[in-house]
Design an enzyme around this catalytic site. Structure first.
Site: not given
Ligand code: RB5
Length: 147
Positions: A8, A67
């Protein structure tokens, strides 16, 4: 082997390093993640990547978000996916050797690019040990079937 890289917006900073390491190790790479920092949903990319692994379009996937946690939660909802959220090398090794993990999840807000490359290298070069660990992995399959 063929690897899918899914990410993402939160994971975008590690994509190039992960791809570079996998190519250096001689693997084929297909990237299915977002290419921009515009906010998006990690679960969409976990789905695309896991479906490709389950359909045997790829052998493994590396999923990267902020994360690694959201990616691993989503990936582990797929029957047959064993996703490990890892931020150091010992767990990377054990996720393959003991858990026969087929999806590696890392967080680009947790680790830097050099640690990510070490984790990817260890994940990609460690074989499942089988034996008593196979029995345990098979019990995970049983849980999947019954729940
Ligand atoms: C995006 O801000 C963040 O929440 C996503 O990348 C991830 O860390 C979710 O677990």
């Amino acid at each position: 082997m063929k690897y899918i890289i899914g990410n993402d917006h939160g994971g975008i900073d590690l994509v190039d390093s992960v791809e570079e390491k996998l190519l250096e190790l001689g693997h084929e790479v297909e990237k299915v993640g977002t290419f921009t920092k515009e906010s998006c949903d990690y679960s969409d990319f976990a789905k695309i990547a896991c479906e490709k692994v389950l359909n045997k379009e790829a052998d493994f996937a590396v999923l990267i978000c902020g994360t690694g946690i959201g990616m691993s939660l989503a990936a582990n909802k797929f029957k047959g996916i064993r996703a490990a959220c890892v931020s150091e090398t010992y767990s990377a090794k054990m996720s393959r050797a003991h858990n026969n993990s087929n999806v590696l999840c890392i967080g680009s807000r947790v680790i830097g690019s050099e640690v990510a490359k070490m984790i990817v290298e260890i994940f990609a070069t460690t074989e499942f040990e089988g034996g008593r660990h196979l029995k345990r992995v098979n019990k995970i399959k049983e849980i999947e079937e019954n729940n």
